[in-house]
Design a protein around this motif. Sequence first.
Motif, PDB file in Angstrom:
ATOM      1  N   TYR A  44       0.834  -1.197   0.000  1.00  0.00           N
ATOM      2  CA  TYR A  44       0.000   0.000   0.000  1.00  0.00           C
ATOM      3  C   TYR A  44       0.878   1.261   0.000  1.00  0.00           C
ATOM      4  O   TYR A  44       2.093   1.202   0.174  1.00  0.00           O
ATOM      5  CB  TYR A  44      -0.936  -0.006   1.205  1.00  0.00           C
ATOM      6  N   GLY A  45       0.223   2.393  -0.210  1.00  0.00           N
ATOM      7  CA  GLY A  45       0.922   3.674  -0.166  1.00  0.00           C
ATOM      8  C   GLY A  45       1.612   4.043  -1.464  1.00  0.00           C
ATOM      9  O   GLY A  45       2.496   4.899  -1.476  1.00  0.00           O
ATOM     10  N   ARG A  46       1.249   3.413  -2.560  1.00  0.00           N
ATOM     11  CA  ARG A  46       1.842   3.728  -3.858  1.00  0.00           C
ATOM     12  C   ARG A  46       0.804   3.476  -4.953  1.00  0.00           C
ATOM     13  O   ARG A  46      -0.223   2.837  -4.721  1.00  0.00           O
ATOM     14  CB  ARG A  46       3.102   2.903  -4.103  1.00  0.00           C
ATOM     15  N   ALA A  47       1.052   4.001  -6.130  1.00  0.00           N
ATOM     16  CA  ALA A  47       0.098   3.895  -7.235  1.00  0.00           C
ATOM     17  C   ALA A  47       0.039   2.470  -7.769  1.00  0.00           C
ATOM     18  O   ALA A  47       1.060   1.778  -7.861  1.00  0.00           O
ATOM     19  CB  ALA A  47       0.471   4.859  -8.348  1.00  0.00           C
ATOM     20  N   HIS A  48      -1.180   2.038  -8.117  1.00  0.00           N
ATOM     21  CA  HIS A  48      -1.403   0.730  -8.715  1.00  0.00           C
ATOM     22  C   HIS A  48      -2.054   0.905 -10.080  1.00  0.00           C
ATOM     23  O   HIS A  48      -2.616   1.950 -10.383  1.00  0.00           O
ATOM     24  CB  HIS A  48      -2.303  -0.131  -7.827  1.00  0.00           C
ATOM     25  N   SER A  49      -2.009  -0.165 -10.875  1.00  0.00           N
ATOM     26  CA  SER A  49      -2.656  -0.119 -12.172  1.00  0.00           C
ATOM     27  C   SER A  49      -4.156  -0.317 -12.017  1.00  0.00           C
ATOM     28  O   SER A  49      -4.649  -0.574 -10.914  1.00  0.00           O
ATOM     29  CB  SER A  49      -2.083  -1.192 -13.103  1.00  0.00           C
ATOM     30  N   GLN A  50      -4.875  -0.231 -13.108  1.00  0.00           N
ATOM     31  CA  GLN A  50      -6.321  -0.425 -13.093  1.00  0.00           C
ATOM     32  C   GLN A  50      -6.715  -1.895 -13.132  1.00  0.00           C
ATOM     33  O   GLN A  50      -7.901  -2.205 -13.116  1.00  0.00           O
ATOM     34  CB  GLN A  50      -6.943   0.294 -14.297  1.00  0.00           C
ATOM     35  N   ALA A  51      -5.771  -2.798 -13.169  1.00  0.00           N
ATOM     36  CA  ALA A  51      -6.089  -4.226 -13.323  1.00  0.00           C
ATOM     37  C   ALA A  51      -5.246  -5.097 -12.399  1.00  0.00           C
ATOM     38  O   ALA A  51      -4.813  -6.167 -12.782  1.00  0.00           O
ATOM     39  CB  ALA A  51      -5.875  -4.661 -14.769  1.00  0.00           C
ATOM     40  N   GLY A  52      -5.025  -4.641 -11.183  1.00  0.00           N
ATOM     41  CA  GLY A  52      -4.278  -5.466 -10.255  1.00  0.00           C
ATOM     42  C   GLY A  52      -3.701  -4.660  -9.119  1.00  0.00           C
ATOM     43  O   GLY A  52      -3.822  -3.430  -9.070  1.00  0.00           O
ATOM     44  N   PHE A  53      -3.062  -5.353  -8.188  1.00  0.00           N
ATOM     45  CA  PHE A  53      -2.520  -4.711  -6.994  1.00  0.00           C
ATOM     46  C   PHE A  53      -1.018  -4.477  -7.075  1.00  0.00           C
ATOM     47  O   PHE A  53      -0.413  -4.070  -6.085  1.00  0.00           O
ATOM     48  CB  PHE A  53      -2.844  -5.569  -5.767  1.00  0.00           C
ATOM     49  N   HIS A  54      -0.412  -4.753  -8.211  1.00  0.00           N
ATOM     50  CA  HIS A  54       1.020  -4.538  -8.338  1.00  0.00           C
ATOM     51  C   HIS A  54       1.322  -3.048  -8.491  1.00  0.00           C
ATOM     52  O   HIS A  54       0.648  -2.352  -9.258  1.00  0.00           O
ATOM     53  CB  HIS A  54       1.571  -5.301  -9.541  1.00  0.00           C
ATOM     54  N   PRO A  55       2.324  -2.544  -7.772  1.00  0.00           N
ATOM     55  CA  PRO A  55       2.674  -1.123  -7.907  1.00  0.00           C
ATOM     56  C   PRO A  55       3.169  -0.799  -9.309  1.00  0.00           C
ATOM     57  O   PRO A  55       3.660  -1.666 -10.048  1.00  0.00           O
ATOM     58  CB  PRO A  55       3.803  -0.946  -6.878  1.00  0.00           C
ATOM     59  N   LEU A  56       3.049   0.478  -9.659  1.00  0.00           N
ATOM     60  CA  LEU A  56       3.513   0.924 -10.973  1.00  0.00           C
ATOM     61  C   LEU A  56       4.989   1.278 -10.977  1.00  0.00           C
ATOM     62  O   LEU A  56       5.558   1.545 -12.038  1.00  0.00           O
ATOM     63  CB  LEU A  56       2.693   2.139 -11.426  1.00  0.00           C
ATOM     64  N   ASP A  57       5.609   1.301  -9.804  1.00  0.00           N
ATOM     65  CA  ASP A  57       7.029   1.644  -9.747  1.00  0.00           C
ATOM     66  C   ASP A  57       7.815   0.447  -9.227  1.00  0.00           C
ATOM     67  O   ASP A  57       7.261  -0.618  -8.995  1.00  0.00           O
ATOM     68  CB  ASP A  57       7.251   2.864  -8.850  1.00  0.00           C
ATOM     69  N   GLY A  58       9.103   0.638  -9.040  1.00  0.00           N
ATOM     70  CA  GLY A  58       9.939  -0.416  -8.490  1.00  0.00           C
ATOM     71  C   GLY A  58      11.236  -0.567  -9.257  1.00  0.00           C
ATOM     72  O   GLY A  58      11.416  -0.018 -10.359  1.00  0.00           O
ATOM     73  N   SER A  59      12.155  -1.333  -8.678  1.00  0.00           N
ATOM     74  CA  SER A  59      13.440  -1.609  -9.311  1.00  0.00           C
ATOM     75  C   SER A  59      13.268  -2.579 -10.467  1.00  0.00           C
ATOM     76  O   SER A  59      12.168  -3.092 -10.720  1.00  0.00           O
ATOM     77  CB  SER A  59      14.395  -2.194  -8.276  1.00  0.00           C
TER      78      SER A  59
END
Length: 424
Positions: A44-59
């Motif tokens: 939680y606390g970060r942006a997600h896509s419209q089709a799942g709970f995976h964050p839009l950012d990351g390494s």
Amino acid sequence: MTTEDGRPRLQGPLGLTGRAPAPDLARGWMLLLIVLANTPFYLYGRAHSQAGFHPLDGSVTDRVVQAVLITGVDMRVYPMFAFLFGYGLMVIYRRQGAAGVPEPEAFRLLQRRNLWLLVFGAVHALLLWGGDVLGAYGMAGLVLVWLFRRRADRTLLVWAAIGSGLLALLAAFTMFGAWATLATGTAAQAGGGMPDWMTASASAEGVLSAALARLMMWPFLVFGQGLLGMAIPVAILLGFWAARRRILEEPWQYRRLLWITAVGGMAIGWVGGLPHALAHIGVLGGMEQVMWAFSGLQLITGLACGLGYVALFGLIGDRLAGRPLGPVGSAVSAVGKRSLSCYLAQSVLCAPLLAAWGLGLGAVLGSATMAVYAIGVWLVTVAFAVWLERRGKPGPAETLLRRLSYRERRPAVPREEPGRAPAG
């Protein structure tokens, strides 16, 4: 075996020994996939896509993990679980018939089990995990056992085909809608991802507010995923059909079917999930505004992939028939024998540590570190299951569900009439 009043005794679940290896191995490995699929919800606390709970950012490592999970895990596990659930229900029903238990009594047994599973799911959602699937399976089981337990095999396959066709049409409509939206340039600016009410239970800092958020989410899954989503009912019906033919118990008789289902199902699942994964990590550019379209595609390809995974374990069971499972296989099988307890244990190990109302680790972990945490949770449940296996004990949740479901009526004790001495 009969009761004291001469009625056939209800046949309880299979014991811990003498079981076909494929179902238990499938359930054991499935629980690893389940925890990998569920734990991204706590990021939680970060942006997600419209089709799942995976964050839009990351390494880069996070993006690779996200792509792997979207392709091979997301929306692929719960149809597999549903198939095994339906298979297990029909095995229980079949055992009652073989023991001479009257059909109405066997029907009531299944419905009691489904109803208590629904109760288990409600408590699970209230206390720990709004994404609970027990309620969805319990609700679907109540309806499908009532409608299909005595229907012909052909009927089961026809209705499964109808449900699969509806899912395919949904996928086609959503993909066409995405294409039309992009082609005409009418796409609105991308939204903020999943609705707030679906993610609030992870980010809510208050225990009561998080519980309320979970209870708001749970009915949507019970009815939306359990019945209207079609994938679970289709998988359960196919589980009914497969159990009647003992496909996972006697896989050597169905090798051709299992090979076709395993290769075809996993190929459809992985190929169908790959566009969503590539769009999510940015390899397919320009898809941000229509990510919602992948939800329909994931439903139908996830159903195929889940069935493919089950068939793969059927083939593994065929190879292992009559052979020792070895330490790894025995450990995974121990988890499968206690799948309900281990599934609930995952929430005990995740929610208080990852959610904001607990330690809040979900706010600091990334997709890769969360996957490592998920694997660690599964390994803890493996150790717990092996400990119980060595002591010859079932899981605590299985024990409770059995006691609630298999209750047997005591023979009536004749009341003495006033003024009359008891017989004998």
